[in-house]
Design an enzyme around this catalytic site. Structure first.
Site, mmCIF file in Angstrom:
data_model
loop_
_atom_site.group_PDB
_atom_site.id
_atom_site.type_symbol
_atom_site.label_atom_id
_atom_site.label_comp_id
_atom_site.label_asym_id
_atom_site.label_seq_id
_atom_site.Cartn_x
_atom_site.Cartn_y
_atom_site.Cartn_z
ATOM 1 N N ASP A 1 25.488 52.552 32.224
ATOM 2 C CA ASP A 1 24.904 53.313 33.187
ATOM 3 C C ASP A 1 24.052 54.338 32.987
ATOM 4 O O ASP A 1 22.833 54.492 33.678
ATOM 5 C CB ASP A 1 25.990 53.483 34.406
ATOM 6 N N LYS B 1 28.918 38.552 46.099
ATOM 7 C CA LYS B 1 30.349 39.142 45.876
ATOM 8 C C LYS B 1 30.904 39.708 47.091
ATOM 9 O O LYS B 1 30.161 39.995 48.193
ATOM 10 C CB LYS B 1 30.368 40.263 44.816
ATOM 11 N N ASP C 1 38.462 36.990 40.579
ATOM 12 C CA ASP C 1 38.745 38.315 41.539
ATOM 13 C C ASP C 1 39.213 39.461 40.277
ATOM 14 O O ASP C 1 39.549 39.188 39.207
ATOM 15 C CB ASP C 1 40.104 38.179 42.090
ATOM 16 N N TYR D 1 37.078 43.011 43.539
ATOM 17 C CA TYR D 1 35.685 42.090 43.772
ATOM 18 C C TYR D 1 36.266 40.825 43.644
ATOM 19 O O TYR D 1 37.047 40.330 42.721
ATOM 20 C CB TYR D 1 35.123 42.262 42.539
ATOM 21 N N ARG E 1 29.948 53.885 39.733
ATOM 22 C CA ARG E 1 29.748 52.528 38.847
ATOM 23 C C ARG E 1 28.478 51.797 39.475
ATOM 24 O O ARG E 1 28.459 51.600 40.824
ATOM 25 C CB ARG E 1 31.134 51.871 39.105
ATOM 26 N N HIS F 1 24.332 47.802 39.458
ATOM 27 C CA HIS F 1 24.490 46.539 38.989
ATOM 28 C C HIS F 1 24.054 45.245 39.760
ATOM 29 O O HIS F 1 24.392 45.183 40.921
ATOM 30 C CB HIS F 1 25.968 46.285 38.512
#
Length: 183
Positions: free
Chosen positions: A168, A72, A49, A132, A60, A63
């Site tokens: 990024d 996830k 987590d 997450y 963000r 990915h």
């Protein structure tokens, strides 16, 4: 808590809890192993987590992980985010499909993202906290990033982007990432 299939991404689910509110605030269950199991997922499969905090406009993504990928569960526990999932599994019936969501601390909805899908989000509030839960330990050597502003993705981010990581900012296009995966 109920589970709802995400039609644009095969194998993705949105878990919607039932917050109980009163004068003190609210209470809700954000994870229920029985509900997770009811859609064919193993609740014990999750290994780590994590949480991120972002200010308004921070982006963000996009990915994903190479190798076996990474499934996830993603939840905005405070604030609001614009969340994006892109299916990059060549054998998937929704290959190159894209789904967007607004996740918030008010709803506490959790999005299940299958391995092989790219994920990113933009913070709509100042701040937003995102939790997450991933299905295997993170290995930075397997990180893959796709340009969040790639015209082939055509993601209509709702706010001007105020900040992104250097990784990024320098991310390759979707076409470049797909070409590398084929080779």
């Amino acid at each position: 808590m109920k589970a709802r299939k995400v039609p644009l991404i095969a194998g993705a689910y949105l878990f919607e809890p039932t917050p109980h509110a009163d004068e003190r605030g609210f209470f809700c269950r954000t994870f229920d192993a029985d509900v997770v199991r009811s859609v064919g997922l193993d609740p014990a499969a999750f290994a780590q987590d994590s949480v991120s905090r972002s200010v308004r406009g921070v982006l963000r993504g996009m990915h994903l992980r190479s190798g076996a990928g990474e499934a996830k569960l993603v939840r905005c526990s405070y604030g609001r985010i614009f969340d994006v999932v892109v299916d990059l599994r060549p054998d998937s019936p929704t290959y190159l499909g894209r789904a967007t969501f607004e996740l918030s601390g008010e709803t506490q909805a959790t999005l299940y993202i299958p391995a092989g899908c790219a994920h990113g989000f933009q913070s709509l509030t100042d701040p937003s906290d995102v939790s997450y839960r991933i299905d295997r330990p993170h290995d930075p050597a397997e990180d893959v990033t796709i340009a969040f502003d790639d015209p082939d993705l055509a993601i209509d981010w709702p706010l001007p982007v105020t900040s992104v990581s250097e990784r990024d900012r320098r991310a390759p296009s979707l076409a470049e990432v797909l070409k590398r995966r084929e080779g």
